[in-house]
Write an enzyme that holds these catalytic residues in place. Structure first.
Site, mmCIF file in Angstrom:
data_model
loop_
_atom_site.group_PDB
_atom_site.id
_atom_site.type_symbol
_atom_site.label_atom_id
_atom_site.label_comp_id
_atom_site.label_asym_id
_atom_site.label_seq_id
_atom_site.Cartn_x
_atom_site.Cartn_y
_atom_site.Cartn_z
ATOM 1 C CD GLU A 1 -2.975 1.035 2.277
ATOM 2 O OE1 GLU A 1 -3.535 2.080 2.636
ATOM 3 O OE2 GLU A 1 -3.266 -0.093 2.726
ATOM 4 N NE ARG A 2 -2.193 5.334 -0.263
ATOM 5 C CZ ARG A 2 -3.231 5.405 -1.080
ATOM 6 N NH1 ARG A 2 -3.082 5.158 -2.382
ATOM 7 N NH2 ARG A 2 -4.433 5.701 -0.630
ATOM 8 C CE LYS B 1 -5.755 3.424 9.125
ATOM 9 N NZ LYS B 1 -5.493 3.504 7.661
ATOM 10 C CD GLU C 1 -7.530 6.425 6.335
ATOM 11 O OE1 GLU C 1 -7.407 7.515 5.731
ATOM 12 O OE2 GLU C 1 -6.685 5.506 6.278
ATOM 13 C CG ASP D 1 -2.813 11.205 4.638
ATOM 14 O OD1 ASP D 1 -1.852 10.686 5.226
ATOM 15 O OD2 ASP D 1 -3.539 10.583 3.854
ATOM 16 C CD GLU E 1 2.591 7.336 10.694
ATOM 17 O OE1 GLU E 1 2.437 6.486 9.801
ATOM 18 O OE2 GLU E 1 1.690 7.647 11.501
ATOM 19 C CD GLU F 1 -0.682 8.294 0.434
ATOM 20 O OE1 GLU F 1 -1.918 8.215 0.283
ATOM 21 O OE2 GLU F 1 -0.111 8.019 1.516
ATOM 22 C CD GLU G 1 5.291 24.439 -0.929
ATOM 23 O OE1 GLU G 1 4.453 24.833 -0.092
ATOM 24 O OE2 GLU G 1 6.528 24.528 -0.741
#
Length: 691
Positions: A171-172, A294, A298, A377, A399, A405, A523
């Site tokens: 995932e990612r 987790k 979600e 996120d 974290e 991502e 950015e």
């Protein structure tokens, strides 16, 4: 081309390439060393350190530098535990108490008379980190003459979270499939796992969670007798490099695989089931690190189902692990992921703080809350999470996301260390001036027992580990920054470049410039002024301004024909700014003092609002997107100029990615600029093309 050469030329060896030292004074300095001696310990980790030192020196000198039984008269490297070796104690007569090495620190010293280089530590892990330090110094062109330093990690826990699934997907993941799993089984390629452990240990990483935090049915069984022997094999590989293994767990495991009718944390049978699981895990893996969780996030199961809170859930697991010294790392990424887009009062940014701050003081000592660096996120720009440090009675760690991502998915270059440095240097003012995030996450601000860094890994089975070769700098940089947040982003980049590409000053200067400019460039041509997202739903690659605007995920920009931005003020908005201590609260609350780069995160403003830079919001959007595309194109040109100075396979793979980035940046520019031109009706002052 032999296997070793092929690996090197495609980037597999990464920063452990150990390039040959050119003939001359430096080579002569190191050619004097007869070998390596281990003193005062017979632990496997110490011998890992000696083997790594032998491997690196042999590669750089083009001859075998062996591990010896005894130190002779010739200069040699001596690795030893303080208080256990006469040679080491003779070279460090002040002893560990004065050196203050701690659990993982080390001291390096050159003894002019004998010519020996000593690596002294109070632990075998310290010897391993010291050996890699010596190799890094030699590999970056430094001399060891007169060496006399003491190093210790600033952060106790320095962790990577693998988001790997047992079907082999990640995932990612943007660098190929998993190196841990394939077809719902553990990999048989243990050599690659060992090489990954080597890479991580060389930067100071000491913990790893080996499966996705979104735990699926088959991964739920990693804590059972059926799969624990395979987990133990992986744990053994990482143990040899001082890295503790953690597992992400499914909170509903008692219900899904345990035969129980509930996963309520306050039910005695549930607590008993987890105690049994913990006992079995520690019988199989005595130094198991603990659980990464987790929950209630979600659509993942958690204690909310039973009317319980996060402290109830975390503490039940913590009690199961407590007899063995295990930790529960509880992620704070909790918010309403089924929000009605019409609801302007619910604010995803507020959620983590609102959920967790009322629970301060209720978590057991072996629970650590893992807090994302920002409140949304892992965006290219967002403020620092106000939850960091807001719970003085609770262990916290930060974290980050090494995997890109929302920052180009390793198709675009985006060196993230400068971003992480900004976060770590941010002053929360929670205990007055100097209450920086780095002091929160190293545990010194609130005297926390457990604290540190975690990050989502960016590796896969691609030959160069990270897909984009330059994305290796993020993995390397994360480990180095977790060890010492005072290191500069430029200095870390310089180390990585020299270790991977060698000592050609033109190569170093160009690549360092590409890395240091890359975050700003990315950015510029993506989401403006801190608004975030504007990406395609689900996979999150590429522009889609309204992709999430009418969704349930709470990531809105509220653009209309008059203006854009989210009002998060106390006066007229969601009140999110109240979660910051002064003076940050007032700084973000008012338009006059809110930083331009975060304006749209905190305020809804007209397109004609004048920024502190002197430009209007709409002109800033137009200008930065054109500038970003131009600068992305120049990155490709700069890299092309290194042709012939870098091995062709390495040069080609980066050139291909930079060419893709340059074209994709145009898509971002044209979609973003056209969207806002059509929305606002305000033309570009320079008359550039819109669609």
């Amino acid at each position: 081309m032999n296997k070793t050469t092929a690996k090197a030329e495609y980037g597999y060896d990464a920063w452990l390439r150990y390039r040959s030292i050119e003939p001359g004074e430096r080579r002569e300095e190191f050619n004097r060393f007869s070998g390596i001696v281990v003193e005062g310990t017979d632990e496997p980790l110490a011998h890992t350190a000696a083997r790594e030192l032998s491997r690196g020196l042999s590669g750089m000198l083009g001859r075998e530098v062996s591990v010896l039984e005894h130190a002779g008269d010739a200069p040699c490297f001596v690795l030893g535990r303080l208080g256990r070796s006469p040679i080491i104690d003779g070279m460090f007569p002040e002893g560990e108490a004065s050196l203050g090495l701690g659990r993982e620190g080390y001291a390096l010293r050159h003894e002019p008379g004998s010519g020996r280089i000593a690596i002294g530590a109070d632990s075998d892990a310290g010897l391993l980190y010291g050996a890699f330090d010596v190799l890094r110094r030699i590999g970056t062109g430094q001399s060891l003459k007169g060496l006399n330093i003491v190093e210790r990690p600033v952060n106790g826990l320095r962790m990577l979270n693998q988001w790997d699934n047992m079907d082999g997907s990640i995932e990612r993941g943007y660098a190929g499939s998993s190196i841990f799993y394939e077809k719902n089984r553990f990999t048989q390629n243990l050599e690659r796992l060992r090489d990954y452990a080597r890479l991580l240990a060389s930067t100071g990483i000491n913990a790893i969670a080996i499966n996705n935090v979104n735990v699926h049915r088959i991964e739920t069984e990693l804590i059972t007798e059926a799969l624990l022997p395979e987990v133990a094999k992986v744990a053994e590989i990482f143990r040899m490099y001082g890295i503790k293994l953690f597992l992400s767990i499914n909170y509903a495991a008692p219900l899904e695989i345990g035969g129980l009718s509930t996963a309520d944390p306050l039910e005695p049978e549930v607590a008993a089931w987890w105690r049994e699981r913990a006992a079995e895990i520690y019988r199989t893996i005595p130094d198991f690190g603990g659980f990464l969780v987790k929950a209630d996030s979600e659509n993942r199961p958690g204690p909310f189902t039973y009317g319980r809170d996060h402290a109830d859930g975390a503490n039940m697991l913590a009690e199961a692990l407590e007899p063995y010294g295990g930790l529960v790392i509880w992620r704070c990424f909790v918010y309403n992921c089924k929000q009605d887009w019409r609801d302007r009062k619910t604010d995803r940014a507020r959620a983590a703080y609102d959920h967790f701050v009322p629970l301060d003081g209720r978590f057991k000592e072996n629970v650590i809350l893992q807090v994302k660096n920002g409140p949304i996120d892992f965006q290219v720009r967002e403020p620092v999470s106000p939850l960091l440090g807001a719970m003085p009675l609770t262990n916290q760690m930060i974290e980050f996301q090494v995997t890109q991502e929302y920052t180009g998915q390793q198709h675009h270059v985006c060196y993230l260390v400068p971003q992480w440095k900004e976060v770590l240097d941010f002053d929360s003012h929670l205990k007055g001036e100097g209450s920086t995030v780095k002091r929160i996450v190293d545990g010194t601000l609130h005297a926390s027992r457990y604290s540190g860094f975690a990050a989502v890994s960016n590796i896969g089975c691609d030959a160069n580990w990270t897909g984009h070769l330059l994305a290796q700098a993020n993995l390397y940089g994360y480990g180095r920054l977790a060890w010492n947040p005072e290191l500069s982003a430029e200095g870390i980049a310089d180390e990585w470049i020299r270790l991977v590409f060698g000592s050609d000053e033109r190569v170093i200067q160009v690549i360092r410039g590409i890395l240091m400019d890359s975050w700003s460039i990315y950015e510029k041509y993506t989401a403006p002024l801190g608004i975030g997202f504007m990406v395609n739903p689900n996979h999150h690659y590429g522009p889609n301004v309204d992709g999430y605007e009418y969704s349930m995920w709470g990531t809105y920009h509220f653009a209309d024909c008059r203006g854009i931005g989210v009002d998060r003020t106390i006066a007229t908005g969601t009140g999110y700014t109240s979660q910051y201590a002064e003076p940050n609260q007032s700084r973000y609350e008012t338009l006059e003092t809110c930083p331009d780069e975060l304006l749209l995160f905190f305020h809804h403003v007209p397109y004609t609002h004048v920024l502190q830079s002197g430009k209007t919001v709409i002109q800033h959007i137009y200008d930065t997107h054109f500038e970003g595309v131009e600068q992305a194109g120049k990155l490709a040109e700069l890299w092309a100029g290194l042709s012939g100075l870098i091995e062709e396979p390495l040069h080609r793979q980066v050139a291909e990615r930079l060419a893709e980035q340059a074209e994709h940046a145009k898509e971002w520019r044209d979609q973003i600029n056209t969207y806002f031109y059509r929305k606002s009706g305000i033309p570009d002052q320079q008359g550039r093309r819109m669609y």
